[in-house]
Write a protein that holds these residues in place. Sequence first.
Motif, PDB file in Angstrom:
ATOM      1  N   SER A   1       3.526  18.540  10.321  1.00 51.79           N
ATOM      2  CA  SER A   1       2.306  19.084   9.723  1.00 51.79           C
ATOM      3  C   SER A   1       1.700  20.157  10.617  1.00 51.79           C
ATOM      4  O   SER A   1       1.251  21.207  10.140  1.00 51.79           O
ATOM      5  CB  SER A   1       1.291  17.958   9.476  1.00 51.79           C
ATOM      6  OG  SER A   1       1.677  17.160   8.386  1.00 51.79           O
TER       7      SER A   1
ATOM      8  N   THR B   1      -2.084   9.450   7.700  1.00 54.94           N
ATOM      9  CA  THR B   1      -0.751   9.105   7.212  1.00 54.94           C
ATOM     10  C   THR B   1      -0.810   7.842   6.369  1.00 54.94           C
ATOM     11  O   THR B   1      -1.392   6.840   6.787  1.00 54.94           O
ATOM     12  CB  THR B   1       0.231   8.886   8.378  1.00 54.94           C
ATOM     13  OG1 THR B   1       0.257  10.058   9.200  1.00 54.94           O
ATOM     14  CG2 THR B   1       1.634   8.621   7.858  1.00 54.94           C
TER      15      THR B   1
ATOM     16  N   SER C   1      -4.494  13.680  -2.836  1.00 51.04           N
ATOM     17  CA  SER C   1      -3.460  12.929  -3.547  1.00 51.04           C
ATOM     18  C   SER C   1      -3.841  12.829  -5.023  1.00 51.04           C
ATOM     19  O   SER C   1      -4.965  12.488  -5.366  1.00 51.04           O
ATOM     20  CB  SER C   1      -3.310  11.527  -2.954  1.00 51.04           C
ATOM     21  OG  SER C   1      -4.541  10.827  -2.938  1.00 51.04           O
TER      22      SER C   1
ATOM     23  N   GLU D   1       8.309   5.648   2.214  1.00 49.50           N
ATOM     24  CA  GLU D   1       7.808   6.975   1.838  1.00 49.50           C
ATOM     25  C   GLU D   1       6.497   7.163   2.583  1.00 49.50           C
ATOM     26  O   GLU D   1       5.506   6.514   2.285  1.00 49.50           O
ATOM     27  CB  GLU D   1       7.601   7.110   0.330  1.00 49.50           C
ATOM     28  CG  GLU D   1       7.123   8.512  -0.051  1.00 49.50           C
ATOM     29  CD  GLU D   1       7.124   8.749  -1.544  1.00 49.50           C
ATOM     30  OE1 GLU D   1       6.425   9.680  -1.988  1.00 49.50           O
ATOM     31  OE2 GLU D   1       7.815   8.005  -2.271  1.00 49.50           O
TER      32      GLU D   1
ATOM     33  N   THR E   1       3.558   9.641   3.869  1.00 47.58           N
ATOM     34  CA  THR E   1       2.900  10.898   3.520  1.00 47.58           C
ATOM     35  C   THR E   1       1.755  11.167   4.478  1.00 47.58           C
ATOM     36  O   THR E   1       0.846  10.349   4.611  1.00 47.58           O
ATOM     37  CB  THR E   1       2.365  10.867   2.075  1.00 47.58           C
ATOM     38  OG1 THR E   1       3.420  10.505   1.188  1.00 47.58           O
ATOM     39  CG2 THR E   1       1.807  12.225   1.680  1.00 47.58           C
ATOM     40  N   ASN E   2       1.821  12.298   5.136  1.00 45.31           N
ATOM     41  CA  ASN E   2       0.757  12.715   6.048  1.00 45.31           C
ATOM     42  C   ASN E   2       0.045  13.930   5.469  1.00 45.31           C
ATOM     43  O   ASN E   2       0.687  14.866   4.976  1.00 45.31           O
ATOM     44  CB  ASN E   2       1.338  13.071   7.421  1.00 45.31           C
ATOM     45  CG  ASN E   2       0.315  13.706   8.355  1.00 45.31           C
ATOM     46  OD1 ASN E   2       0.125  14.927   8.362  1.00 45.31           O
ATOM     47  ND2 ASN E   2      -0.345  12.881   9.138  1.00 45.31           N
TER      48      ASN E   2
ATOM     49  N   ARG F   1       0.684  18.876   3.642  1.00 40.14           N
ATOM     50  CA  ARG F   1       1.247  17.557   3.319  1.00 40.14           C
ATOM     51  C   ARG F   1       2.689  17.480   3.842  1.00 40.14           C
ATOM     52  O   ARG F   1       3.501  18.362   3.563  1.00 40.14           O
ATOM     53  CB  ARG F   1       1.231  17.326   1.818  1.00 40.14           C
ATOM     54  CG  ARG F   1       1.811  15.972   1.401  1.00 40.14           C
ATOM     55  CD  ARG F   1       1.954  15.840  -0.113  1.00 40.14           C
ATOM     56  NE  ARG F   1       0.661  15.881  -0.776  1.00 40.14           N
ATOM     57  CZ  ARG F   1       0.273  16.820  -1.625  1.00 40.14           C
ATOM     58  NH1 ARG F   1       1.095  17.831  -1.914  1.00 40.14           N
ATOM     59  NH2 ARG F   1      -0.911  16.777  -2.195  1.00 40.14           N
ATOM     60  N   THR F   2       2.989  16.428   4.575  1.00 40.49           N
ATOM     61  CA  THR F   2       4.341  16.181   5.057  1.00 40.49           C
ATOM     62  C   THR F   2       4.802  14.826   4.537  1.00 40.49           C
ATOM     63  O   THR F   2       4.065  13.839   4.646  1.00 40.49           O
ATOM     64  CB  THR F   2       4.397  16.190   6.595  1.00 40.49           C
ATOM     65  OG1 THR F   2       4.051  17.509   7.054  1.00 40.49           O
ATOM     66  CG2 THR F   2       5.783  15.831   7.108  1.00 40.49           C
ATOM     67  N   VAL F   3       6.007  14.786   3.977  1.00 39.82           N
ATOM     68  CA  VAL F   3       6.549  13.560   3.403  1.00 39.82           C
ATOM     69  C   VAL F   3       7.880  13.233   4.070  1.00 39.82           C
ATOM     70  O   VAL F   3       8.760  14.094   4.183  1.00 39.82           O
ATOM     71  CB  VAL F   3       6.745  13.679   1.876  1.00 39.82           C
ATOM     72  CG1 VAL F   3       7.301  12.375   1.308  1.00 39.82           C
ATOM     73  CG2 VAL F   3       5.438  14.043   1.187  1.00 39.82           C
TER      74      VAL F   3
ATOM     75  N   LYS G   1      11.022  10.381   3.890  1.00 43.93           N
ATOM     76  CA  LYS G   1      11.566   9.344   3.019  1.00 43.93           C
ATOM     77  C   LYS G   1      12.842   8.736   3.592  1.00 43.93           C
ATOM     78  O   LYS G   1      13.640   9.426   4.231  1.00 43.93           O
ATOM     79  CB  LYS G   1      11.871   9.907   1.625  1.00 43.93           C
ATOM     80  CG  LYS G   1      10.652  10.342   0.836  1.00 43.93           C
ATOM     81  CD  LYS G   1      11.072  10.847  -0.543  1.00 43.93           C
ATOM     82  CE  LYS G   1       9.856  11.292  -1.367  1.00 43.93           C
ATOM     83  NZ  LYS G   1      10.266  11.780  -2.708  1.00 43.93           N
TER      84      LYS G   1
ATOM     85  N   SER H   1       7.648  19.423   4.303  1.00 44.51           N
ATOM     86  CA  SER H   1       6.288  19.755   4.725  1.00 44.51           C
ATOM     87  C   SER H   1       5.837  21.004   3.996  1.00 44.51           C
ATOM     88  O   SER H   1       6.571  22.005   3.955  1.00 44.51           O
ATOM     89  CB  SER H   1       6.258  19.978   6.251  1.00 44.51           C
ATOM     90  OG  SER H   1       4.932  20.070   6.722  1.00 44.51           O
TER      91      SER H   1
END
Length: 431
Positions: free
Chosen positions: A149, A168, A226, A332, A334-335, A351-353, A355, A417
Amino acid sequence: MVDILVIGATGFTGQLIVKYFSQHPERSEFTLGVAARSKSKLGELKQKLGLPDSVQQFCVDVTKQHEVDEVVQIARVVINAVGPYWTCGTPVLKACAHFGRHYVDLSGEPHWIRDMVLEYDFVASKTHAMIIPACGFDSVPSELAVFLSNKTLKTLAGADTEIDTSITAFNVKGGLSGGSFNTFFTAVEQVPRYKMQIGHTDWALSTHVSGARKLPKRLVYTLPFSNPPIFGGTWFMAASNKAIVQRSWGLNERALWETQTKDAKLRSYGSKFKYDEFKVAGSKLSSALLSLGMLCGLVVIIIPPLRWLAKKLAPRAGDGPSEEQMKKGYMEITNVSSSVATASHPATHVRTVIKGHVDPGYLLASVMAAESALTLLLSQSELPEWARKGGVLTPGSALGDALVKRLEASGQISFESEVVLGRETETRKTK
């Protein structure tokens, strides 16, 4: 001499790490050794995984410093998979610091890590040993989420951009092993209360400098930007993960002050940085119940009769979720990180994901620990110059991009990201 030595190779997580190494596409690029207390169990491990004779075996009792000193000196990188680290971890880390061997573990015990920082950070910097605790599910996802991020923010808004808040959300499914429960019980029964209190204080691991005031605790959390809303409650790993992220902040700030390089400026999170995390739940009500349930769980562990009952019901040391259960796990993560707004520049949001599609606490943790070790062995030239000088470091500050690349190449973990514009997402991405 072996390139990588796994200590605790016959334990639940240790076996997963050795199995991952044995099937690694770069297996020909490194030599491997396995160590454990029981010679017979090492033999069983060799047979179970079909390990070749080239994988050296070593018997070592991690509570005996002279045995640990002897075995550590034959390795370039050591993975310590023996916990609880409060009772079993210090001799291995101490030996690596003294003999200049790189080190990773899967600890999630900030009270212990703080002691290691205070006792061995200076020694490791003199022997150029890169000592990196928390290279498993504690705390690689948290670390790399903030790292990416920050990278995305600065790619878009410039190197002077600073993070204000970083949150996060953990949406995970996985099991717990007997070793994990043993760590919980050890923390309550054997760690002095003042050590626990200090270890869980904000910025406790950032021993050189303290950051901004922490974000307030909540009964119900909501992830910013979100849609549909992502709610959650108290996450039992939040304290340990936050401590490591805050140490990364401190190490990055110190590197900036000492070097004043462009790379250090890009890695810095900024003086206003505040971090927190939570576990995803389906609604506000279930989020509140989750937080209250965590509080009840803490009460159970603290009260001796209830703790005795919990110990009777917990899995035994060495036991853990079945292979079938682990295959059904997932994560999963999410930050959302927001920059400090200024008069000329409104806040930017990223947003950084991250998985993964198997159990994060064991299968993915073994991947994280193994690839952290391989990063130290095979990708060292990609690490920051200040980190290569040694010390007690963190996954995000020391391994960063090099670890992200290796984890993506494993095919087990993915990263994305992107910049958030209101409820929409800009298509420009850094991963």
